[in-house]
Design an enzyme around this catalytic site. Structure first.
Site, mmCIF file in Angstrom:
data_model
loop_
_atom_site.group_PDB
_atom_site.id
_atom_site.type_symbol
_atom_site.label_atom_id
_atom_site.label_comp_id
_atom_site.label_asym_id
_atom_site.label_seq_id
_atom_site.Cartn_x
_atom_site.Cartn_y
_atom_site.Cartn_z
ATOM 1 N N TYR A 62 -15.321 -10.531 -52.070
ATOM 2 C CA TYR A 62 -15.901 -11.276 -51.202
ATOM 3 C C TYR A 62 -16.134 -10.736 -49.854
ATOM 4 O O TYR A 62 -15.327 -10.506 -49.236
ATOM 5 C CB TYR A 62 -15.388 -12.792 -51.030
ATOM 6 C CG TYR A 62 -15.656 -13.787 -52.241
ATOM 7 C CD1 TYR A 62 -16.536 -13.352 -53.231
ATOM 8 C CD2 TYR A 62 -15.160 -14.974 -52.277
ATOM 9 C CE1 TYR A 62 -16.540 -14.398 -54.452
ATOM 10 C CE2 TYR A 62 -15.317 -16.027 -53.169
ATOM 11 C CZ TYR A 62 -15.836 -15.540 -54.238
ATOM 12 O OH TYR A 62 -16.149 -16.483 -55.343
ATOM 13 N N THR A 63 -17.556 -10.628 -49.264
ATOM 14 C CA THR A 63 -17.981 -10.042 -48.179
ATOM 15 C C THR A 63 -17.106 -8.881 -47.715
ATOM 16 O O THR A 63 -16.571 -8.414 -46.912
ATOM 17 C CB THR A 63 -17.747 -11.019 -46.994
ATOM 18 O OG1 THR A 63 -16.339 -11.494 -46.750
ATOM 19 C CG2 THR A 63 -18.654 -12.124 -47.023
#
Length: 189
Positions: A62-63
């Site tokens: 994630y990110t």
């Protein structure tokens, strides 16, 4: 009775007590061109915990890892009071076919990355996230069991997998004495 974040429930087939709603943190960080900057992510985290929330959902990818790094920072002083759930199996390194998938090599590399990024010694709940239809279930289950026995992961779970495979995996884990899947999150697609 009103549903509140501190109306804890047992997670699946475990004794782990979690909030009825997890705080998804895919938007913690802006590396994907959108999302919450550090201060805004901190406000979301603080508000959720003020209301009694204890269950956080993230993934090593994630990110580009910022989600886990921010969660690690935010939970540093209260790590034992929160439940950190992360996922593995999505591609971590473009061009490297073994940096994704449900096989042991991907699993171990992803867990090690999550432990570093979360700045913790253990993951409360590890999800097999994307079913790849290639890896033998015995390899997945044995790898998960090894992580539990090593203390790096407390509970294992699966999402977005065919129900018949989940049932089969539970039967194999029970038969072999391996860590059972504590939770199954069916695909919403």
């Amino acid at each position: 009775m009103a549903l509140t974040l501190d109306t804890y429930r047992l997670l699946g087939r475990s004794g782990l007590r979690v909030s009825p709603l997890a705080l998804g943190t895919a938007t913690f960080g802006t590396e994907w061109g959108w999302g919450a900057e550090r201060d805004e992510a901190r406000r979301l985290f603080d508000r959720y915990t003020e209301l009694g929330g204890n269950f956080f959902d993230t993934a090593s990818t994630y990110t580009n890892g910022s989600s886990e790094r921010l969660l690690g920072e935010f939970t540093r002083t209260n790590r034992d009071k929160v439940v950190l759930a992360t996922k593995y199996s999505t591609l971590r390194q473009p061009g490297d076919p073994n940096s994704g998938g449900t096989h042991r090599k991907s699993m171990l590399a992803s867990v090690e990355a999550s432990l570093r990024q979360l700045d913790t010694d253990y993951i409360d709940l590890l999800y097999v996230n994307v079913w790849d239809f290639r890896t033998p279930v015995e390899e997945i289950l044995r790898g998960l069991d090894d992580l539990v026995r090593q203390g790096k992961v407390l509970y294992v779970a699966i999402s977005s997998a065919p129900a018949w495979q989940v049932s089969r995996m539970q039967a194999i884990a029970d038969l072999r004495g391996w860590s059972p899947l504590s939770h199954w999150r069916p695909s919403t697609a």
